[in-house]
Design a protein around this motif. Structure first.
Motif, PDB file in Angstrom:
ATOM      1  N   GLU A  94      49.885 -34.236 -45.460  1.00 20.73           N
ATOM      2  CA  GLU A  94      49.237 -35.315 -46.207  1.00 20.73           C
ATOM      3  C   GLU A  94      50.264 -36.214 -46.895  1.00 20.73           C
ATOM      4  N   ASN A  95      51.362 -35.619 -47.354  1.00 20.33           N
ATOM      5  CA  ASN A  95      52.428 -36.431 -47.970  1.00 20.33           C
ATOM      6  C   ASN A  95      53.050 -37.373 -46.966  1.00 20.33           C
ATOM      7  N   LYS A  96      53.255 -36.846 -45.756  1.00 22.66           N
ATOM      8  CA  LYS A  96      53.836 -37.661 -44.704  1.00 22.66           C
ATOM      9  C   LYS A  96      52.927 -38.867 -44.443  1.00 22.66           C
ATOM     10  N   LEU A  97      51.630 -38.575 -44.364  1.00 19.26           N
ATOM     11  CA  LEU A  97      50.670 -39.673 -44.163  1.00 19.26           C
ATOM     12  C   LEU A  97      50.763 -40.685 -45.292  1.00 19.26           C
ATOM     13  N   ARG A  98      50.919 -40.154 -46.522  1.00 19.36           N
ATOM     14  CA  ARG A  98      51.011 -41.061 -47.681  1.00 19.36           C
ATOM     15  C   ARG A  98      52.235 -41.947 -47.566  1.00 19.36           C
ATOM     16  N   ILE A  99      53.369 -41.333 -47.233  1.00 17.39           N
ATOM     17  CA  ILE A  99      54.613 -42.087 -47.120  1.00 17.39           C
ATOM     18  C   ILE A  99      54.486 -43.153 -46.037  1.00 17.39           C
ATOM     19  N   GLU A 100      53.873 -42.757 -44.929  1.00 17.45           N
ATOM     20  CA  GLU A 100      53.704 -43.721 -43.828  1.00 17.45           C
ATOM     21  C   GLU A 100      52.586 -44.725 -44.102  1.00 17.45           C
ATOM     22  N   GLY A 101      51.938 -44.521 -45.245  1.00 16.90           N
ATOM     23  CA  GLY A 101      50.848 -45.429 -45.598  1.00 16.90           C
ATOM     24  C   GLY A 101      49.602 -45.226 -44.763  1.00 16.90           C
ATOM     25  N   LYS A 102      49.476 -44.002 -44.192  1.00 15.76           N
ATOM     26  CA  LYS A 102      48.326 -43.758 -43.316  1.00 15.76           C
ATOM     27  C   LYS A 102      47.308 -42.819 -43.944  1.00 15.76           C
ATOM     28  N   TYR A 103      47.599 -42.355 -45.153  1.00 13.22           N
ATOM     29  CA  TYR A 103      46.725 -41.336 -45.745  1.00 13.22           C
ATOM     30  C   TYR A 103      45.296 -41.835 -45.940  1.00 13.22           C
ATOM     31  N   GLU A 104      45.182 -43.018 -46.510  1.00 14.51           N
ATOM     32  CA  GLU A 104      43.848 -43.546 -46.776  1.00 14.51           C
ATOM     33  C   GLU A 104      43.043 -43.721 -45.493  1.00 14.51           C
ATOM     34  N   GLU A 105      43.758 -44.176 -44.487  1.00 17.84           N
ATOM     35  CA  GLU A 105      43.116 -44.356 -43.194  1.00 17.84           C
ATOM     36  C   GLU A 105      42.628 -43.008 -42.654  1.00 17.84           C
ATOM     37  N   TRP A 106      43.472 -42.001 -42.783  1.00 27.60           N
ATOM     38  CA  TRP A 106      43.128 -40.661 -42.301  1.00 27.60           C
ATOM     39  C   TRP A 106      41.899 -40.126 -43.031  1.00 27.60           C
ATOM     40  N   GLU A 107      41.918 -40.324 -44.351  1.00 28.38           N
ATOM     41  CA  GLU A 107      40.801 -39.829 -45.135  1.00 28.38           C
ATOM     42  C   GLU A 107      39.506 -40.587 -44.834  1.00 28.38           C
ATOM     43  N   GLU A 108      39.646 -41.872 -44.702  1.00 26.52           N
ATOM     44  CA  GLU A 108      38.463 -42.688 -44.436  1.00 26.52           C
ATOM     45  C   GLU A 108      37.869 -42.336 -43.082  1.00 26.52           C
ATOM     46  N   LYS A 109      38.745 -42.097 -42.125  1.00 29.40           N
ATOM     47  CA  LYS A 109      38.301 -41.705 -40.790  1.00 29.40           C
ATOM     48  C   LYS A 109      37.545 -40.390 -40.839  1.00 29.40           C
ATOM     49  N   LYS A 110      38.075 -39.463 -41.659  1.00 27.33           N
ATOM     50  CA  LYS A 110      37.442 -38.154 -41.794  1.00 27.33           C
ATOM     51  C   LYS A 110      36.013 -38.326 -42.336  1.00 27.33           C
ATOM     52  N   VAL A 111      35.882 -39.147 -43.371  1.00 23.96           N
ATOM     53  CA  VAL A 111      34.574 -39.398 -43.971  1.00 23.96           C
ATOM     54  C   VAL A 111      33.628 -40.064 -42.965  1.00 23.96           C
ATOM     55  N   LEU A 112      34.166 -41.069 -42.240  1.00 22.77           N
ATOM     56  CA  LEU A 112      33.329 -41.793 -41.273  1.00 22.77           C
ATOM     57  C   LEU A 112      32.851 -40.880 -40.149  1.00 22.77           C
ATOM     58  N   ASN A 113      33.745 -40.020 -39.683  1.00 27.56           N
ATOM     59  CA  ASN A 113      33.349 -39.096 -38.623  1.00 27.56           C
ATOM     60  C   ASN A 113      32.262 -38.133 -39.090  1.00 27.56           C
ATOM     61  N   ASN A 114      32.370 -37.701 -40.340  1.00 25.58           N
ATOM     62  CA  ASN A 114      31.314 -36.861 -40.903  1.00 25.58           C
ATOM     63  C   ASN A 114      29.995 -37.614 -40.950  1.00 25.58           C
TER      64      ASN A 114
END
Ligand code: ZN
Length: 189
Positions: A94-114
């Protein structure tokens, strides 16, 4: 609460990102089929419980498959079940995603898929409900199963209203589904 109110509530939960209550409709026009379906549901449930038990019994491996560290904490156990690696690995991921600026996208995708999976369940459940209420109920008079008679009769009285409600609900859900799919697709580009 009637079925219509349940649908409205389910859509509210979906929009809030929560899991709506799951419902199963048993088609009743053929009692034999109903019995079969009930047995199926029972078997399904038993198998599910067995799988859960197996999962509970299935031990988290001693070492994290990703970093080979010993997994001994409760948190490691939970993370392994969710993401197949230890808690630290998940934090790193998750930190890596944050650093790459992809964390929010990852989380939002998770929510949308649910949301998408809740919407699909909800559509299925409304289609079942509609189908069930469109069945004739004379069959039950002869069999004399009191509870079923009452239930079907009540529904049949309401048939037009039910048609209207289910159409509305399905329309709203398909709009919702399109929205969510569109948002998910926008990530892919
Ligand atoms: Zn690890």
């Amino acid at each position: 609460m009637n079925e219509h109110q349940r649908h409205v509530k389910a859509r509210e939960s979906i929009l809030k990102g929560e899991a709506p209550q799951k419902r199963i409709f048993v088609h009743m026009e053929d009692l034999e089929e109903k019995k079969k379906r009930e047995d199926e549901i029972k078997t399904e449930r038993e198998q599910k419980n067995e799988r859960m038990d197996a999962l509970k019994g299935a031990k988290t491996p001693w070492f994290c498959p990703e970093c080979n560290k010993v997994m001994k904490r409760k948190l490691d156990d939970k993370m392994y079940r969710l993401h197949n690696h230890c808690f630290d690995c998940q934090v790193k991921f998750e930190n890596k995603l944050r650093i790459e600026g992809k964390y929010e996208e990852w989380e939002e995708k998770k929510v949308l898929n649910n949301q998408l999976s809740y919407i699909r369940d909800q559509i299925e459940s409304i289609e079942d409900w509609k189908e069930q209420t469109s069945k004739p109920f004379e069959v039950f008079d002869q069999v004399g199963v009191k509870e079923l008679e009452l239930q079907t009769e009540k529904w049949s009285d309401n048939k037009e209203q039910i048609e209207k409600w289910s159409e509305e609900a399905l329309e709203e859900l398909s709009k919702l589904k399109e929205d969510v799919e569109e948002k998910l697709n926008s990530f892919a580009i």
